[in-house]
Design a protein around this motif. Sequence first.
Motif, mmCIF file in Angstrom:
data_model
loop_
_atom_site.group_PDB
_atom_site.id
_atom_site.type_symbol
_atom_site.label_atom_id
_atom_site.label_comp_id
_atom_site.label_asym_id
_atom_site.label_seq_id
_atom_site.Cartn_x
_atom_site.Cartn_y
_atom_site.Cartn_z
ATOM 1 N N GLY A 11 59.745 50.596 91.294
ATOM 2 C CA GLY A 11 60.901 51.481 91.264
ATOM 3 C C GLY A 11 61.686 51.439 92.556
ATOM 4 N N PHE A 12 62.735 52.218 92.576
ATOM 5 C CA PHE A 12 63.634 52.258 93.724
ATOM 6 C C PHE A 12 62.989 52.975 94.906
ATOM 7 C CE2 PHE A 12 66.391 51.656 90.076
ATOM 8 C CZ PHE A 12 67.290 50.701 90.534
ATOM 9 N N SER A 13 63.561 52.793 96.083
ATOM 10 C CA SER A 13 63.042 53.434 97.280
ATOM 11 C C SER A 13 63.138 54.953 97.155
ATOM 12 C CB SER A 13 63.825 52.978 98.520
ATOM 13 O OG SER A 13 65.172 53.407 98.455
ATOM 14 N N SER A 14 62.193 55.633 97.764
ATOM 15 C CA SER A 14 62.178 57.107 97.828
ATOM 16 C C SER A 14 62.151 57.782 96.462
ATOM 17 C CB SER A 14 63.386 57.608 98.637
ATOM 18 O OG SER A 14 63.361 57.102 99.950
ATOM 19 N N THR A 15 61.474 57.148 95.509
ATOM 20 C CA THR A 15 61.276 57.792 94.208
ATOM 21 C C THR A 15 59.912 58.463 94.124
ATOM 22 O OG1 THR A 15 60.631 55.616 93.338
ATOM 23 C CG2 THR A 15 62.854 56.388 92.802
ATOM 24 N N GLY A 16 59.138 58.375 95.199
ATOM 25 C CA GLY A 16 57.818 59.005 95.192
ATOM 26 C C GLY A 16 56.738 58.135 94.596
ATOM 27 N N LYS A 17 56.946 56.811 94.609
ATOM 28 C CA LYS A 17 55.953 55.892 94.047
ATOM 29 C C LYS A 17 54.604 56.056 94.727
ATOM 30 C CE LYS A 17 58.269 52.174 94.981
ATOM 31 N NZ LYS A 17 59.447 52.811 95.612
ATOM 32 N N SER A 18 54.626 56.098 96.056
ATOM 33 C CA SER A 18 53.367 56.186 96.803
ATOM 34 C C SER A 18 52.647 57.502 96.541
ATOM 35 C CB SER A 18 53.642 56.034 98.306
ATOM 36 O OG SER A 18 54.153 54.751 98.592
ATOM 37 N N THR A 19 53.414 58.588 96.451
ATOM 38 C CA THR A 19 52.809 59.899 96.183
ATOM 39 C C THR A 19 52.087 59.887 94.847
ATOM 40 O OG1 THR A 19 54.481 61.065 97.488
ATOM 41 C CG2 THR A 19 53.285 62.350 95.834
ATOM 42 N N LEU A 20 52.758 59.367 93.827
ATOM 43 C CA LEU A 20 52.155 59.293 92.496
ATOM 44 C C LEU A 20 50.944 58.372 92.502
ATOM 45 C CD1 LEU A 20 52.096 59.791 89.439
ATOM 46 C CD2 LEU A 20 53.745 57.906 89.188
ATOM 47 N N ALA A 21 51.073 57.228 93.150
ATOM 48 C CA ALA A 21 49.976 56.261 93.181
ATOM 49 C C ALA A 21 48.741 56.848 93.862
ATOM 50 C CB ALA A 21 50.426 54.992 93.896
ATOM 51 N N LYS A 22 48.957 57.571 94.953
ATOM 52 C CA LYS A 22 47.836 58.209 95.658
ATOM 53 C C LYS A 22 47.168 59.251 94.770
ATOM 54 C CE LYS A 22 49.844 57.733 100.287
ATOM 55 N NZ LYS A 22 50.545 58.463 101.377
ATOM 56 N N GLN A 23 47.973 60.044 94.059
ATOM 57 C CA GLN A 23 47.426 61.070 93.167
ATOM 58 C C GLN A 23 46.542 60.430 92.094
ATOM 59 O OE1 GLN A 23 51.312 62.855 92.064
ATOM 60 N NE2 GLN A 23 50.391 64.830 92.570
ATOM 61 N N LEU A 24 47.054 59.368 91.484
ATOM 62 C CA LEU A 24 46.322 58.699 90.408
ATOM 63 C C LEU A 24 45.033 58.063 90.932
ATOM 64 C CD1 LEU A 24 49.271 56.963 88.527
ATOM 65 C CD2 LEU A 24 47.827 58.793 87.622
ATOM 66 N N ALA A 25 45.143 57.370 92.059
ATOM 67 C CA ALA A 25 43.969 56.691 92.614
ATOM 68 C C ALA A 25 42.874 57.692 92.963
ATOM 69 C CB ALA A 25 44.374 55.892 93.851
#
Length: 231
Positions: A11-25
């Motif tokens: 996805g695009f920058s600053s969409t919260g990809k890392s936040t979501l990925a950390k939550q899932l992991a």
Amino acid sequence: MTKKITIAIDGFSSTGKSTLAKQLAKHLGYIYVDTGAMYRAVALFAMQNDFISVNSLDKIGLINSLKNIILEFKFNSDLGFAEMYLNGQNVEKEIRTIEVSGFVSKVAEISEVRSKLVEQQQEMGKNKAIVMDGRDIGTVVFPDAELKIFMTASAATRAQRRFDELQQKGDSVTYEEVLKNVEERDYIDTHREDSPLVMADDAVEIDNSHLTREEQFEAVLDLVNAIVKAN
């Protein structure tokens, strides 16, 4: 035994990809890999060695120095996630600055850089049970991932989120600067010749402009559970 899958989040920058990925992991007990941090670390290396500036990019010099770049993720038990190390140094804070953000997409355009990092990323995910986020995870790194998520939101919304985050860290930056950076990165990411940012045909698109983090997490977790149960 519960089936282990690969989760690719683009996805695009600053969409919260890392936040979501950390939550899932964390919830699934999976490995989390922030590929954006890897590209940011290379951009920081380029800055430190004068390969890139506002007006110039020594592409050949950077390519020839790729062999001197060692990237590692080291788990920080206090934070609950792994931090980025560049040649043995923790650079987690340095790579999150607006200066690095201004150069990272230009560095990520370089095919030799992408090739080096994609190879490392594929090695990290060979045993599945991984959540990886970036720009080309579902299209290039893991085209056979069982779940592909593509995240988006308006540029204004993403710029505000990034601005608030930088303000909380004490960075001196204006909203206008952040918005300009977001828009420039969007253009470069979607127009580069090598692995441009596009949504995979089998990805699930999530526009989180009006979603809370909890709502987004629950929606994606439902997708994960459905895939695991179906296999």
